[in-house]
Write a protein that holds these residues in place. Structure first.
Motif, PDB file in Angstrom:
ATOM      1  N   ASP A   1     -12.395   2.588  -7.613  1.00 52.82           N
ATOM      2  CA  ASP A   1     -12.467   3.020  -6.220  1.00 52.82           C
ATOM      3  C   ASP A   1     -13.072   1.896  -5.391  1.00 52.82           C
TER       4      ASP A   1
ATOM      5  N   ILE B   1      -5.321  -3.295  -7.571  1.00 52.88           N
ATOM      6  CA  ILE B   1      -3.968  -2.912  -7.170  1.00 52.88           C
ATOM      7  C   ILE B   1      -3.199  -4.121  -6.636  1.00 52.88           C
TER       8      ILE B   1
ATOM      9  N   LYS C   1      -5.896   4.018  -9.527  1.00 57.09           N
ATOM     10  CA  LYS C   1      -6.740   4.671  -8.523  1.00 57.09           C
ATOM     11  C   LYS C   1      -7.649   5.714  -9.155  1.00 57.09           C
ATOM     12  N   SER C   2      -7.229   6.279 -10.276  1.00 58.36           N
ATOM     13  CA  SER C   2      -8.083   7.271 -10.932  1.00 58.36           C
ATOM     14  C   SER C   2      -9.252   6.616 -11.663  1.00 58.36           C
TER      15      SER C   2
ATOM     16  N   GLU D   1     -10.807  -1.196  -6.402  1.00 57.46           N
ATOM     17  CA  GLU D   1      -9.485  -0.580  -6.449  1.00 57.46           C
ATOM     18  C   GLU D   1      -8.453  -1.433  -5.732  1.00 57.46           C
ATOM     19  N   SER D   2      -8.776  -1.883  -4.531  1.00 57.27           N
ATOM     20  CA  SER D   2      -7.795  -2.662  -3.765  1.00 57.27           C
ATOM     21  C   SER D   2      -7.517  -4.016  -4.422  1.00 57.27           C
TER      22      SER D   2
ATOM     23  N   GLY E   1       0.806  -1.212   0.000  1.00 53.87           N
ATOM     24  CA  GLY E   1       0.000   0.000   0.000  1.00 53.87           C
ATOM     25  C   GLY E   1       0.838   1.261   0.000  1.00 53.87           C
TER      26      GLY E   1
ATOM     27  N   ILE F   1      -0.108   2.725 -10.440  1.00 54.68           N
ATOM     28  CA  ILE F   1      -1.061   2.604  -9.334  1.00 54.68           C
ATOM     29  C   ILE F   1      -1.910   3.865  -9.242  1.00 54.68           C
ATOM     30  N   LYS F   2      -1.277   5.023  -9.438  1.00 55.43           N
ATOM     31  CA  LYS F   2      -2.052   6.269  -9.444  1.00 55.43           C
ATOM     32  C   LYS F   2      -3.084   6.253 -10.565  1.00 55.43           C
TER      33      LYS F   2
END
Length: 136
Positions: free
Chosen positions: A49, A57, A45-46, A53-54, A33, A41-42
């Motif tokens: 959500d 990722i 995240k965009s 998202e998790s 994390g 990763i950014k």
């Protein structure tokens, strides 16, 4: 083996180890994390959500980690994995294309300003070229 061949072999080894370490560390950071510096990763995240998202990722972090380990192992064991190694190499190349798309295109072309974006895009293309060379 001539002097030029030796230089090329050393440069290839350094490049391969650097790319493998970069991917492995990025994968570890994503799993912890702590992916603040990972532009892919950014980008993820965009787009996503919440729990999606998790999950995305985590999957991406595992792929980055395994790709890095594979590339590092390839330095020491050579091309002994045969067809499996070729499939993994293709996955690594595809993952980095996804990184470029997410980090440089989805996150916004020209953001925060065009020169900063162009610099990051250029770095991502250099890494892509290094991955391409290491995986072929």
């Amino acid at each position: 083996m001539g002097m030029n061949d030796t230089k090329n072999a050393i440069a290839s080894l350094i490049l391969t180890l650097a790319v493998g370490c970069m991917l492995a560390v990025s994968g570890i950071y994503a799993l912890q994390g702590k992916a603040a510096g990972d532009l892919a990763i950014k980008g993820l995240k965009s787009i996503f959500d919440g729990s999606a998202e998790s999950i995305i990722i985590t999957v991406f972090g595992v792929i980055e980690l395994l790709a890095g380990i594979f590339i590092i192992l390839k330095c020491f064991i050579g091309d002994r994995m045969g067809s499996f190694g070729n499939i993994i190499s293709l996955i690594v190349v595809i993952v980095w294309v996804v990184v470029i798309v997410l980090a440089d295109i989805v996150a916004g072309i020209g953001k925060p300003n065009f020169l900063s974006w162009l610099l990051q895009f250029s770095k991502d293309l250099i890494i892509f070229g290094a991955i391409w060379v290491c995986c072929k």
